[in-house]
Scaffold this motif. Structure first.
Motif, short mmCIF file in Angstrom:
data_model
loop_
_atom_site.label_atom_id
_atom_site.label_comp_id
_atom_site.label_asym_id
_atom_site.label_seq_id
_atom_site.Cartn_x
_atom_site.Cartn_y
_atom_site.Cartn_z
N SER A 3 0.86 -1.18 0.00
CA SER A 3 0.00 0.00 0.00
C SER A 3 0.90 1.23 0.00
CB SER A 3 -0.86 0.05 1.27
OG SER A 3 -1.70 -1.07 1.35
N VAL A 4 0.32 2.36 -0.37
CA VAL A 4 1.04 3.62 -0.23
C VAL A 4 0.71 4.19 1.14
CG1 VAL A 4 1.34 5.95 -1.11
CG2 VAL A 4 0.96 4.07 -2.71
N ARG A 5 1.73 4.46 1.92
CA ARG A 5 1.57 5.05 3.24
C ARG A 5 2.25 6.41 3.26
NH1 ARG A 5 -2.42 2.07 4.91
NH2 ARG A 5 -1.91 -0.10 5.26
N GLY A 6 1.72 7.30 4.05
CA GLY A 6 2.34 8.60 4.24
C GLY A 6 3.17 8.60 5.50
N ILE A 7 4.37 9.13 5.39
CA ILE A 7 5.23 9.31 6.55
C ILE A 7 5.42 10.80 6.73
CG2 ILE A 7 7.46 8.84 7.62
CD1 ILE A 7 7.72 6.42 5.78
N ARG A 8 5.05 11.30 7.91
CA ARG A 8 5.17 12.73 8.21
C ARG A 8 6.45 12.97 8.98
NH1 ARG A 8 0.72 15.97 9.01
NH2 ARG A 8 2.40 17.48 9.11
N GLY A 9 6.97 14.18 8.80
CA GLY A 9 8.14 14.59 9.55
C GLY A 9 8.31 16.09 9.49
N ALA A 10 8.98 16.64 10.48
CA ALA A 10 9.26 18.07 10.50
C ALA A 10 10.47 18.35 11.38
CB ALA A 10 8.05 18.85 11.00
N ASN A 30 17.29 11.31 7.17
CA ASN A 30 18.05 10.16 7.68
C ASN A 30 17.35 9.51 8.87
OD1 ASN A 30 20.20 10.00 5.84
ND2 ASN A 30 21.24 11.70 6.85
N GLU A 31 16.73 10.30 9.73
CA GLU A 31 16.02 9.73 10.88
C GLU A 31 14.75 9.00 10.44
OE1 GLU A 31 15.64 8.54 14.76
OE2 GLU A 31 17.36 9.48 13.78
N ILE A 32 14.04 9.56 9.46
CA ILE A 32 12.85 8.88 8.93
C ILE A 32 13.24 7.56 8.28
CG2 ILE A 32 11.06 8.99 7.13
CD1 ILE A 32 10.84 12.02 7.76
N VAL A 33 14.32 7.57 7.50
CA VAL A 33 14.81 6.35 6.85
C VAL A 33 15.19 5.31 7.90
CG1 VAL A 33 16.75 5.40 5.51
CG2 VAL A 33 15.55 7.44 4.71
N LYS A 34 15.90 5.73 8.93
CA LYS A 34 16.33 4.82 10.00
C LYS A 34 15.14 4.21 10.73
CE LYS A 34 18.62 5.15 14.47
NZ LYS A 34 19.26 6.11 15.38
N GLN A 35 14.19 5.05 11.13
CA GLN A 35 13.07 4.56 11.93
C GLN A 35 12.08 3.71 11.13
OE1 GLN A 35 11.05 7.12 14.66
NE2 GLN A 35 12.91 8.25 15.15
N ASN A 36 12.10 3.82 9.81
CA ASN A 36 11.13 3.09 8.99
C ASN A 36 11.78 2.08 8.05
OD1 ASN A 36 8.32 4.34 9.53
ND2 ASN A 36 9.71 6.09 9.41
N ALA A 37 13.11 1.91 8.15
CA ALA A 37 13.86 0.97 7.30
C ALA A 37 13.50 1.15 5.83
CB ALA A 37 13.61 -0.47 7.75
N ILE A 38 13.65 2.38 5.36
CA ILE A 38 13.25 2.75 4.00
C ILE A 38 14.36 2.51 3.00
CG2 ILE A 38 12.71 4.75 2.53
CD1 ILE A 38 11.13 5.89 4.82
N ASP A 39 13.97 1.98 1.85
CA ASP A 39 14.82 1.90 0.68
C ASP A 39 14.28 2.96 -0.30
OD1 ASP A 39 15.63 1.19 -2.03
OD2 ASP A 39 16.36 -0.67 -1.17
N HIS A 95 5.57 9.65 0.47
CA HIS A 95 4.64 8.62 -0.01
C HIS A 95 5.46 7.36 -0.24
CE1 HIS A 95 2.83 12.53 -1.22
NE2 HIS A 95 1.86 11.99 -0.51
N TYR A 96 5.18 6.34 0.57
CA TYR A 96 6.03 5.17 0.72
C TYR A 96 5.25 3.90 0.39
CZ TYR A 96 8.81 1.88 3.67
OH TYR A 96 9.55 0.84 4.16
N ASN A 97 5.77 3.12 -0.56
CA ASN A 97 5.16 1.84 -0.93
C ASN A 97 5.67 0.78 0.04
OD1 ASN A 97 3.84 2.71 -3.43
ND2 ASN A 97 5.92 3.06 -4.13
N THR A 98 4.74 0.19 0.79
CA THR A 98 5.15 -0.73 1.86
C THR A 98 4.03 -1.72 2.17
OG1 THR A 98 5.95 -0.84 4.14
CG2 THR A 98 4.33 0.87 3.66
N ASP A 99 4.41 -2.79 2.84
CA ASP A 99 3.41 -3.72 3.35
C ASP A 99 3.13 -3.46 4.83
OD1 ASP A 99 5.79 -4.65 4.38
OD2 ASP A 99 5.64 -6.65 3.49
N LYS A 100 3.74 -2.41 5.39
CA LYS A 100 3.49 -2.04 6.78
C LYS A 100 2.09 -1.44 6.93
CE LYS A 100 8.27 -0.97 7.93
NZ LYS A 100 9.20 0.10 8.36
N SER A 101 1.50 -1.64 8.08
CA SER A 101 0.23 -0.98 8.39
C SER A 101 0.50 0.47 8.78
CB SER A 101 -0.49 -1.70 9.54
OG SER A 101 0.20 -1.47 10.75
#
Length: 124
Positions: A3-10, A30-39, A95-101
């Motif tokens: 699914s496409v999930r939104g990740i917010r940050g500021a 970098n913190e968003i990538v780290k906390q969500n294991a993003i590629d 906007h992140y394509n993931t299988d995470k809820s």
């Protein structure tokens, strides 16, 4: 199922200076990538806003220089200017394509931006 999930940050910066804005952009991403294991290949797009008092550079410049992020669609815009709102703030909507809820997504708020959404910020 993907699914496409939104990740917010500021994040906020102390001054309207190019280097501070670019450094803060990298710190937040970098913190968003780290906390969500993003590629980066799983990112559909990144929408970046800045408050009107930040006009020294485009935050997307910092992201474009990161390895693997050169093909990610990036868009910068001005945040809605609401009286009394947080100043010198850079915000992301990834906007992140993931299988995470949605409950598994970690939203990240750093520096002075922590006050914006403490209800969403799980680990920052």
């Amino acid at each position: 199922m993907m699914s496409v999930r939104g990740i917010r940050g500021a994040i906020t910066v102390e001054a309207n200076e190019k280097e501070q804005m670019l450094q803060a952009t990298l710190e937040l991403l970098n913190e968003i990538v780290k906390q969500n294991a993003i590629d980066p290949s799983d990112i559909g797009s990144v929408f970046i806003t800045v408050t009107q008092d930040l006009d020294d550079t485009f935050p997307a410049i910092a992201i474009r220089q990161m390895a693997g992020w050169d093909l990610v669609p990036l868009m910068c815009a001005l945040e809605v200017p609401v009286k009394g709102s947080l100043e010198r703030c850079i915000r992301f909507m990834i906007h992140y394509n993931t299988d995470k809820s949605q409950a598994e997504i970690n939203h990240v708020y750093l520096a002075g931006a922590r006050v914006l959404r403490p209800d969403l910020s799980k680990k920052s």
